[in-house]
Scaffold this active site. Structure first.
Site, mmCIF file in Angstrom:
data_model
loop_
_atom_site.group_PDB
_atom_site.id
_atom_site.type_symbol
_atom_site.label_atom_id
_atom_site.label_comp_id
_atom_site.label_asym_id
_atom_site.label_seq_id
_atom_site.Cartn_x
_atom_site.Cartn_y
_atom_site.Cartn_z
ATOM 1 N N GLU A 182 1.259 -1.236 -0.306
ATOM 2 C CA GLU A 182 0.153 -0.222 -0.042
ATOM 3 C C GLU A 182 0.679 1.234 -0.257
ATOM 4 O OE1 GLU A 182 -2.902 -0.260 3.064
ATOM 5 O OE2 GLU A 182 -5.010 -1.705 1.858
ATOM 6 N N GLU A 251 -7.350 -8.055 -0.637
ATOM 7 C CA GLU A 251 -7.665 -7.361 0.576
ATOM 8 C C GLU A 251 -8.868 -6.872 0.458
ATOM 9 O OE1 GLU A 251 -5.107 -5.571 4.179
ATOM 10 O OE2 GLU A 251 -3.075 -5.340 2.418
HETATM 11 C C1 GAL Z 1 -4.665 -2.624 5.506
HETATM 12 C C2 GAL Z 1 -2.631 -3.631 5.593
HETATM 13 C C3 GAL Z 1 -3.354 -4.772 5.946
HETATM 14 C C4 GAL Z 1 -4.041 -4.773 7.150
HETATM 15 C C5 GAL Z 1 -5.913 -3.578 6.704
HETATM 16 C C6 GAL Z 1 -6.528 -3.784 8.160
HETATM 17 O O1 GAL Z 1 -4.669 -1.336 4.680
HETATM 18 O O2 GAL Z 1 -2.559 -3.824 3.892
HETATM 19 O O3 GAL Z 1 -2.151 -5.240 6.220
HETATM 20 O O4 GAL Z 1 -3.342 -3.151 8.129
HETATM 21 O O5 GAL Z 1 -5.280 -2.699 6.218
HETATM 22 O O6 GAL Z 1 -6.341 -4.803 8.396
#
Ligand code: GAL
Length: 824
Positions: A182, A251
């Site tokens: 990110e 994600e």
């Molecule tokens: C994203 C990040 C993950 C985790 C998630 C929230 O921004 O890439 O590693 O932190 O948020 O759980």
């Protein structure tokens, strides 16, 4: 003969070279990831290996496979593997090779997000603190020291994987890898150097020649050939900026994490399924659940500050590895259907039809036929639409999937999967027999002697290298009668970033500050009584997980950064005596940690523990007790109700920080949770006004099944250990609601179904535990039908149909449904 031998040798050489270089070719085009030239629909899920134990991995991965996943994704945790520079640890639950091989043995692919910056609510986002303490260090930018260390670790991981032939290009399971994490979210804060850095990341990753594509998540215009991807609760609106990147979602947040003082997050199965179906409706081809199994932040790995020990995440597999139903099952059904449409979704022509009322149909057609989605993005209004000559009822905020474009096989808002109700049980609640020891600070610490001396106040990370949560800051101040402050009311004023602060003056407790609103920069002030002559000021700074997110997060101050002052008050007049530039003595950690009081081979074995006068609500106290492991295979938890804050160990292994005395606020919860409309981490949250975390996971692997087990607590704030109790997590009740023409599967999580408490096919109503028969019912006795199929079995499946339950009369317009409650 010679000729024959030569041929045989050639043949053997060919065979061996073929088998050792047998590889899967992973690539991509603008539509999808391709495996051996075929475009694929891939469903993946995150399981972080250090957040469970190695003996849990096979079961977690099997359950992920049963849930319809093709791949398991994990980050790689740099600070866990390289706790001191060039000293590595890949043992126990850090055995990355074993984890990837377990995935391979189960026949799944794997996605390796090396980072090595990972965020992940992991301590310091995965960066080692020694890295921060190197000279001229700047993280995540063009800085030779940083780049050198990042390259060193990334190369080490890649070489480990290559040596074991774990990349798909070598015949292994790893189909994709990720560099950075990110960075696009913060790149603008780094100016021109940000762009130069991310280009360097791409070149460095590329040069490692892993033979499978690299990803960069949340990185618009990622340097080529990196594939950019999306992260979030929804990614249907996402379009890669690079025309050659397929639409990938690294994600999909299945729930959320918890902070101490926060509530329990809850993302409904309906909304999560909606986000997935919308993503595939809008051309997505690869999706990863973050998290599929969240697990536990053992030891001090939780980031933050203030991330809890549980990292359950409300994921499809709960913290202990149980199916989180109906989420797991509702998604499983969706995966099966999406997979059945794989060819059409990846090769078909795409057309969309606006059906009005916020509803859109998307048709994927090949020569062999078509598959369709009908989505209704309206958050409140249901849609009755006519599509290709047929009427469909699409509930608000839902997607229907029609694999043949004719019949709805799935709707994201109609859950036909059971809900399992987990209960915490203890066979015979046993009072543990505790012994205790004070954390001895009085003679040394409170008189100001430590390991290090410095002029002025130093950041906690710089002193401790994060070897401990605890750091004593100690100084002396000489006051004589002539001092103008002397005749005034004196107080100690501390500007601090310590997550928790305890202050002492001349060995006496002055008071503490606990941050309860995540504002970690505060002013503490308390009255003190000092003496003529030398006074000792001793401040204990406590950290509760280091920052893990944001531009330059690594420089967020920790500890007591000052100023520290004595303030004298008389009337309106104040005078200040600044102690900040004094000589300060530092002591890292506490004595009990130096003596490893939690360890089974304690260096402090000779130290006495007392069984007398067990103290309650005593600060800085060690407690120890023996116990028997709960019988059976159900997950074990320990109830810490009554304790304050501290850390706990089972047979020497840390099960993490505990803080059951920290309640969430009373407001922001409601009984009703509407799945419709955008999810955010506060929506549908529950457990208001209750401890953020009362129960703590004790992995079976930490326990001796027969024989002695020891629990050790370090209680920092003061608590009452007499209520501490070991329990197991058991499924006792299962409820299900299924629409007619579906298959209902019931299971009791590896125990037999013992009875059917309720079953009605018609228009029953109510919530699990209070189901009620409606105005109409099938002709057959539903309880008997379900009992015949299920009782005595571990699981059972039945068609929800009038054929099975008898036809219903007078049910009116409402769809016919089966409601069931069974006992386990
Ligand atoms: C994203 C990040 C993950 C985790 C998630 C929230 O921004 O890439 O590693 O932190 O948020 O759980």
């Amino acid at each position: 003969m010679k000729h024959f031998t030569c041929l045989l040798l050639l043949f053997l050489v060919l065979i061996t070279s073929f088998s050792s270089t047998y590889s899967t070719i992973v690539s991509h085009d603008d539509r999808a990831i391709t495996i051996d030239g075929q475009r694929r629909i891939l469903i993946s899920g995150s399981i972080h290996y250090p957040r469970s134990t190695a003996d849990m991995w096979p079961d977690l991965i099997s359950k992920a496979k049963d849930g319809g996943l093709d791949a398991i994704e994990t980050y790689v945790f740099w600070n866990a593997h390289e706790p001191a520079r060039r000293q590595y640890d890949f043992s126990g639950n850090l055995d990355l090779v074993r984890f990837i091989k377990t995935i391979q043995d189960k026949g799944l692919y794997s996605v390796l997000r090396i980072g090595p910056y990972v965020c992940a609510e992991w301590n310091y986002g995965g960066f080692p603190v020694w890295l921060h303490n190197m000279p001229n260090m700047k993280f995540r930018t063009v800085n030779s020291g940083f780049m050198n260390e990042m390259q060193n670790f990334t190369t080490k991981i890649v070489e480990m994987m290559k040596k074991e032939k774990l990349f798909a290009s070598q015949g292994g399971p790893i189909i994709l890898a990720q560099i950075e994490n990110e960075y696009g979210n913060v790149i603008s804060s780094y100016g021109a150097e940000g762009k130069a850095y991310i280009d360097w990341c791409a070149n460095m990753a590329n040069s490692l020649d892993i033979g499978v594509p690299w990803l960069m998540c949340q990185q618009p215009n990622a340097p080529q050939p990196m594939i950019e991807t999306c992260n979030g609760f929804y990614c249907d609106q996402y379009k890669p900026t690079n025309p050659t990147s397929p639409k990938i979602w690294t994600e999909n947040w299945t729930g959320w994490f918890k902070n101490w003082g926060g509530k329990h997050p809850y993302r409904t199965a309906e909304d999560l399924a909606y986000s997935v179906a919308r993503f595939f409706q809008t051309g997505g081809t690869f999706q990863n659940y973050y998290m599929y199994h969240g697990g536990t932040n053992f030891g001090r790995v939780a980031g933050g500050p203030y991330i809890t020990t549980s990292y359950d995440y409300h994921a499809p597999l709960d913290e202990y590895g149980n199916l989180n139903q109906p989420k797991w099952g509702h998604l499983k059904q969706l995966h099966t259907i999406l997979k059945s449409m794989e060819k059409r979704l990846t090769y078909g022509n795409i057309s969309t039809v606006d059906l009005g009322n916020s509803a859109t149909a998307t048709v994927y057609s090949t020569n062999e036929g078509s598959s369709c989605f009908i989505g209704n993005v309206n958050a409140t209004a249901n849609a009755l639409v006519n599509f290709q000559g047929k009427d469909y009822h699409i509930p608000a905020w839902s997607v229907s999937v029609l694999p043949d474009c004719k019949k709805e096989a799935y709707n994201t808002a109609k859950v036909n999967t059971q809900t399992s109700i987990m209960t915490e049980e203890s066979s015979k609640p046993k009072t543990l027999e505790w012994t205790w020891r004070p954390e001895v600070a009085r003679k040394t610490i409170l008189k100001g002697s430590g390991d290090l001396i410095a002029k002025g106040l130093v950041d906690q990370k710089d002193v401790t290298n994060d070897a401990s949560d605890y750091l004593w800051y100690m100084t002396r101040v000489h006051l004589d009668k002539k001092d103008p402050i002397w005749s005034r009311n004196m107080s100690l004023r501390i500007h601090s970033n310590a997550h928790v602060l305890h202050a002492y003056a001349n060995g006496k407790y002055v008071g503490h500050k606990i941050v309860n609103d995540t504002k970690f920069d505060y002013r503490f002030e308390k009255k003190v009584n000092l003496v003529h002559g030398t006074n000792h000021i001793s401040l204990l700074s406590v950290s509760v997980g280091l920052h893990n997110y944001g531009a330059f997060f690594e420089n967020s101050p920790t500890g007591i950064n000052g100023p520290v002052k004595l303030v004298g008050y008389r009337g309106d007049e104040t005078i200040e005596k600044d102690l900040s530039e004094h000589q300060w003595n530092y002591k890292i950690g506490l004595n009990g940690f130096d003596h490893k009081l939690f360890s089974t081979n304690s260096v402090g074995r000779h130290l006495k523990w007392s069984a007398e006068k067990l103290p309650s609500n005593r600060m800085l106290t060690w407690y120890k007790a023996n116990f028997k492991a709960p019988f059976g295979k159900d997950p074990v938890i320990v109830d810490f109700n009554g304790l304050g804050k501290g850390e706990a160990w089972i047979n020497g292994q840390s099960i993490g920080r505990y803080w059951p005395s920290f309640n969430s606020s009373d407001d922001g919860c409601s009984d009703e949770c509407d799945y419709r409309g955008e999810y955010g981490s506060d929506k549908c949250a529950f457990m208001c006004g209750k401890p953020t975390q009362r129960w703590y996971h004790v992995p079976r692997g930490f326990l001796n099944e027969s024989g002695h087990n020891t629990i050790t607590l370090f209680e920092e704030l003061g608590g009452n250990p007499s209520m501490v109790n070991f329990k197991t997590v058991v499924t006792r009740t299962v409820c299900a609601r299924a629409y007619e023409q579906n298959k209902l599967e019931l299971s009791c999580n590896s125990r037999p179904i013992t009875a059917v408490k309720f079953a009605s096919f018609g228009n029953p109503s109510g919530h699990c535990g209070s189901f009620a028969v409606g105005t109409c019912e099938g002709a057959n006795d539903a309880v008997k039908v379900v009992a015949k199929e299920c009782v005595g079995k571990f699981n059972c499946t039945m068609n929800v149909s009038s054929h099975k339950f008898g036809s219903t009369l007078d049910c009116g317009d409402s769809p016919t449904r089966l409601f069931v409650e069974i006992e386990c």
